[in-house]
Design a protein around this motif. Structure first.
Motif, PDB file in Angstrom:
ATOM      1  N   PHE A  75      31.421  58.266  27.842  1.00 47.26           N
ATOM      2  CA  PHE A  75      32.267  57.698  26.796  1.00 47.26           C
ATOM      3  C   PHE A  75      33.699  58.222  26.914  1.00 47.26           C
ATOM      4  CE2 PHE A  75      34.075  57.350  22.567  1.00 47.26           C
ATOM      5  CZ  PHE A  75      33.691  56.063  22.188  1.00 47.26           C
ATOM      6  N   ALA A  76      33.852  59.511  27.187  1.00 50.97           N
ATOM      7  CA  ALA A  76      35.191  60.102  27.321  1.00 50.97           C
ATOM      8  C   ALA A  76      35.936  59.490  28.500  1.00 50.97           C
ATOM      9  CB  ALA A  76      35.082  61.611  27.482  1.00 50.97           C
ATOM     10  N   ARG A  77      35.208  59.290  29.628  1.00 53.02           N
ATOM     11  CA  ARG A  77      35.862  58.683  30.790  1.00 53.02           C
ATOM     12  C   ARG A  77      36.256  57.242  30.509  1.00 53.02           C
ATOM     13  NH1 ARG A  77      32.928  60.541  34.745  1.00 53.02           N
ATOM     14  NH2 ARG A  77      34.553  61.934  35.506  1.00 53.02           N
ATOM     15  N   LEU A  78      35.409  56.517  29.820  1.00 57.66           N
ATOM     16  CA  LEU A  78      35.744  55.143  29.451  1.00 57.66           C
ATOM     17  C   LEU A  78      36.993  55.100  28.572  1.00 57.66           C
ATOM     18  CD1 LEU A  78      32.368  53.334  28.646  1.00 57.66           C
ATOM     19  CD2 LEU A  78      34.097  52.609  30.306  1.00 57.66           C
ATOM     20  N   ALA A  79      37.071  56.023  27.621  1.00 56.55           N
ATOM     21  CA  ALA A  79      38.228  56.067  26.722  1.00 56.55           C
ATOM     22  C   ALA A  79      39.508  56.324  27.501  1.00 56.55           C
ATOM     23  CB  ALA A  79      38.024  57.145  25.659  1.00 56.55           C
ATOM     24  N   ARG A  80      39.460  57.266  28.457  1.00 56.33           N
ATOM     25  CA  ARG A  80      40.648  57.555  29.271  1.00 56.33           C
ATOM     26  C   ARG A  80      41.029  56.348  30.120  1.00 56.33           C
ATOM     27  NH1 ARG A  80      37.849  62.519  30.235  1.00 56.33           N
ATOM     28  NH2 ARG A  80      37.263  61.758  32.318  1.00 56.33           N
ATOM     29  N   THR A  81      40.028  55.693  30.695  1.00 63.88           N
ATOM     30  CA  THR A  81      40.302  54.544  31.544  1.00 63.88           C
ATOM     31  C   THR A  81      40.895  53.392  30.740  1.00 63.88           C
ATOM     32  OG1 THR A  81      38.451  55.163  32.976  1.00 63.88           O
ATOM     33  CG2 THR A  81      39.288  52.910  33.166  1.00 63.88           C
ATOM     34  N   ILE A  82      40.353  53.151  29.562  1.00 69.28           N
ATOM     35  CA  ILE A  82      40.882  52.081  28.698  1.00 69.28           C
ATOM     36  C   ILE A  82      42.326  52.383  28.317  1.00 69.28           C
ATOM     37  CG2 ILE A  82      40.675  51.047  26.406  1.00 69.28           C
ATOM     38  CD1 ILE A  82      37.627  51.313  26.736  1.00 69.28           C
ATOM     39  N   GLU A  83      42.598  53.634  27.990  1.00 67.55           N
ATOM     40  CA  GLU A  83      43.969  54.020  27.636  1.00 67.55           C
ATOM     41  C   GLU A  83      44.920  53.792  28.808  1.00 67.55           C
ATOM     42  OE1 GLU A  83      46.464  57.908  25.979  1.00 67.55           O
ATOM     43  OE2 GLU A  83      44.307  58.030  26.323  1.00 67.55           O
ATOM     44  N   ALA A  84      44.480  54.160  30.020  1.00 63.95           N
ATOM     45  CA  ALA A  84      45.317  53.963  31.207  1.00 63.95           C
ATOM     46  C   ALA A  84      45.557  52.477  31.470  1.00 63.95           C
ATOM     47  CB  ALA A  84      44.662  54.622  32.424  1.00 63.95           C
ATOM     48  N   LEU A  85      44.521  51.666  31.320  1.00 67.08           N
ATOM     49  CA  LEU A  85      44.667  50.227  31.543  1.00 67.08           C
ATOM     50  C   LEU A  85      45.565  49.588  30.483  1.00 67.08           C
ATOM     51  CD1 LEU A  85      41.023  49.271  32.565  1.00 67.08           C
ATOM     52  CD2 LEU A  85      43.056  49.254  34.037  1.00 67.08           C
ATOM     53  N   GLU A  86      45.454  50.039  29.248  1.00 65.33           N
ATOM     54  CA  GLU A  86      46.317  49.492  28.193  1.00 65.33           C
ATOM     55  C   GLU A  86      47.769  49.830  28.468  1.00 65.33           C
ATOM     56  OE1 GLU A  86      43.208  49.518  24.395  1.00 65.33           O
ATOM     57  OE2 GLU A  86      44.557  51.231  24.752  1.00 65.33           O
ATOM     58  N   GLN A  87      48.019  51.041  28.968  1.00 65.70           N
ATOM     59  CA  GLN A  87      49.387  51.409  29.334  1.00 65.70           C
ATOM     60  C   GLN A  87      49.884  50.562  30.496  1.00 65.70           C
ATOM     61  OE1 GLN A  87      51.616  53.302  27.934  1.00 65.70           O
ATOM     62  NE2 GLN A  87      53.132  53.024  29.554  1.00 65.70           N
ATOM     63  N   GLU A  88      49.020  50.313  31.473  1.00 68.93           N
ATOM     64  CA  GLU A  88      49.396  49.471  32.608  1.00 68.93           C
ATOM     65  C   GLU A  88      49.710  48.052  32.145  1.00 68.93           C
ATOM     66  OE1 GLU A  88      47.352  47.630  36.629  1.00 68.93           O
ATOM     67  OE2 GLU A  88      46.674  49.589  35.901  1.00 68.93           O
ATOM     68  N   GLU A  89      48.925  47.556  31.184  1.00 71.47           N
ATOM     69  CA  GLU A  89      49.173  46.217  30.660  1.00 71.47           C
ATOM     70  C   GLU A  89      50.531  46.149  29.962  1.00 71.47           C
ATOM     71  OE1 GLU A  89      46.815  42.837  28.036  1.00 71.47           O
ATOM     72  OE2 GLU A  89      46.548  44.952  27.530  1.00 71.47           O
ATOM     73  N   ARG A  90      50.869  47.183  29.184  1.00 73.73           N
ATOM     74  CA  ARG A  90      52.183  47.206  28.514  1.00 73.73           C
ATOM     75  C   ARG A  90      53.316  47.226  29.529  1.00 73.73           C
ATOM     76  NH1 ARG A  90      49.273  50.643  24.912  1.00 73.73           N
ATOM     77  NH2 ARG A  90      49.933  52.497  26.067  1.00 73.73           N
ATOM     78  N   GLU A  91      53.163  48.009  30.587  1.00 70.42           N
ATOM     79  CA  GLU A  91      54.194  48.070  31.626  1.00 70.42           C
ATOM     80  C   GLU A  91      54.325  46.732  32.349  1.00 70.42           C
ATOM     81  OE1 GLU A  91      53.085  51.311  34.092  1.00 70.42           O
ATOM     82  OE2 GLU A  91      53.692  52.856  32.640  1.00 70.42           O
TER      83      GLU A  91
END
Length: 566
Positions: free
Chosen positions: A468-484
């Protein structure tokens, strides 16, 4: 692909990525990627060097790529892409590594975005090239896990970062140890610098103007012995500033004399200020924000390196007098500033000008060359305040050109709007889809499913906590990539669907971005002889260069001619 290099301002510090030369040659000849891979696992060759002390073309990272390609082959892998952060440390949290961040993103998605080349991992000469801090280790490990059994090769060894067995060879324990080692190294370096300062030892770091550099044969400590050719110029600069000469005037004189800096370049005002403000020339040194003083005598500690003698007529008292007029934080060489040196808040506010930096000086300088330096906006004060703010060239070796801000902005803004209406009115914005949309949706669903399973008692929280922790980090990274991605697409589509109403909705920074996309340069020519500086604004003295428009043609010429189609 990324490439932060700037041809106009070459620097050792850059980040970039590109297709591996062997693969690129194969593709150029019409070969297929799958045929070239021949069943081998495609990996990225990552190269990084903290300090590029060579004067070649990034020799250090080139050598790392050579070793990486050889080591990848030994494990049935093939290097398909090169990523490199040159002259970039991995030991400081505040330093971002663009190539490393892009590599993690591309591994997570399983392919490089622009070329579509698949990637399944990374090869590096040592893991410290890739990560030193826990934050970077976690980001790299997450990418390898999310791509599915990602590969990491360190030198000739295949390491397992995917199973996260917390072995000392590759797990986060090692990364934490690395960070502790980094902290120890920093403390050791600071302690050593303080000890050397208190003992009066010579400065370290690269050679400074006025002193000889380090040498192995014959052995010589750097920055200890004066350079007899440069020393007279250093003391001359000190004397000129003490006598009241402006920094600009001193800089211009040094350049007219063809005196080169320690790195062989031309002098800038900032360079002259930093040299004269440095207490090293009279033998002093800064420690913890203050000049190092002898606790018993109360006098400055004088270093063991060569410094100004009585015959040089440059004294500590002259330095203190000079420093009384130095207001810049950066020029205090790390020293604390007193209340008297603090600038009022209203004076420190930032002023912006629409064409500042885009205007270039067209006057012949002291070397009979077109100056071509940038013009910056200036606040009009004193008796000239009635004329309004002005743009002016600040090059120390040029008498410079100047123009009032209001007529320049008004005229060029009219040209810009006419150009935009002609080339971009009626166009349609085209937003490229983000590559991670499906993966982000999938990971979000997995996270929701885990929450539901824990809530219904199907699984224990302890069994899924790490996932779950890894999924949360990955989702956060992908959301940041989407914003960029959205921000990048917005910038690229800034001119699409143009209307003059859109111009009114843009703030200053956005307008300046539009200006940068349509003008290559605007050269401000000097007022002809016999014409008064107070003469009416003449747009014919502006030479405008346009970027290529949708029609594929570019134009350059006098502003009056270019704007005739308004």
């Amino acid at each position: 692909m990324i490439d932060t290099r700037n041809p106009a301002r070459p620097s050792k510090t850059y980040s970039r990525s590109y297709v591996a030369p062997l693969l690129q040659a194969w593709l150029d000849e019409g070969g297929a990627l799958e045929e070239w891979l021949g069943g081998r696992t495609p990996v990225i060759s990552y190269a990084r060097i903290s300090a590029d002390r060579l004067n070649g073309d990034a020799i250090g990272v080139g050598r790392q790529h050579k070793h990486n390609s050889r080591n990848a082959e030994a494990h049935g892998c093939a290097v398909v892409l090169h990523y490199e952060d040159n002259n970039v440390t991995a030991a400081k949290r505040e330093v971002l590594r663009p190539a490393f961040r892009q590599m993690c993103a591309d591994i997570m998605h399983g392919r490089e975005h622009e070329s579509g080349i698949p990637v399944r991992g990374c090869v590096a000469v040592e893991k410290e090239r890739v990560y030193r801090l826990p934050r970077d280790f976690v980001a790299f490990q997450d990418a390898l896990v999310m791509v599915g059994e990602g590969v990491f090769i360190e030198d000739a060894a295949l390491l397992d970062l995917v199973n996260d067995d917390r072995t000392t060879i590759s797990g986060p324990i090692t990364s934490g140890t690395d960070e502790a080692e980094v902290r120890k190294t920093r403390k050791r370096t600071a302690r050593n610098a303080a000890d050397r300062a208190e003992e009066g030892k010579a400065y370290g770091a690269p050679r400074r103007f006025g002193w000889l550099g380090a040498s192995k044969d014959p052995y010589r400590v750097g920055n200890k012995h004066r350079n007899e050719e440069e020393w007279p110029h250093l003391t001359h600069m000190v004397k000129l500033r003490y006598a009241g000469r402006s920094w600009r005037s001193i800089t211009g004189e040094m350049n007219r004399r063809r005196v080169m800096t320690a790195r062989g370049g031309a002098w800038t005002e900032q360079g002259v200020k930093l040299l004269v403000a440095n207490p090293a020339w009279w033998g002093g040194r800064v420690l913890n924000g203050e000049i190092l003083m002898n606790a018993e005598t109360g006098e400055p500690v004088i270093g063991e390196w060569d410094h100004a003698r009585e015959s040089d007529e440059c004294t500590y008292e002259m330095w203190t007098s000079i420093m009384a007029g130095v207001q810049s934080n950066r020029l205090h060489r790390g020293m604390k500033k007193g209340d008297a040196a603090q600038r009022p808040a209203e004076v420190m506010r930032t002023r912006g000008y629409l064409f500042s930096g885009y205007l270039r000086c067209g006057r012949l300088n002291d070397f009979d060359e077109i100056c071509h330096s940038k013009l910056s906006g200036n606040k009009a004060t004193g008796k000239n305040a009635k004329y309004g703010d002005y743009y002016r060239c600040g090059d120390p070796n040029c008498k410079g050109v100047g123009r009032r801000v209001a007529p320049v902005d008004s005229y060029l803004e009219g040209l810009a709007l006419a150009y935009l209406d002609r080339h971009f009115a009626g166009t349609t914005a085209k937003v490229a889809p983000w590559r991670g949309k499906a993966r982000l949706a999938s990971f979000r669903k997995q996270r929701t499913d885990i929450k539901d399973s824990v809530a219904t008692g199907e699984v224990e929280w302890g069994d899924v906590h790490d996932v779950f922790a890894r999924l949360a980090r990955t989702i956060e990274a992908l959301e940041q990539e989407e914003r960029e991605h959205l921000k990048s697409e917005s910038r690229q589509n800034l001119l699409q669907g143009w209307s003059q109403a859109k111009w009114g909705d843009l703030d200053l920074s956005e307008r300046r971005e539009v200006i940068g996309q349509i003008f290559t340069s605007i050269v401000v020519m000097p007022v002809p002889q016999g014409v008064s500086d107070k003469a009416p604004f003449d747009p014919a003295l502006l030479e405008v260069g346009w970027r290529k428009g949708p029609g594929g043609c570019s134009a350059q010429g006098r502003a009056g001619a270019v704007g005739s189609g308004q």
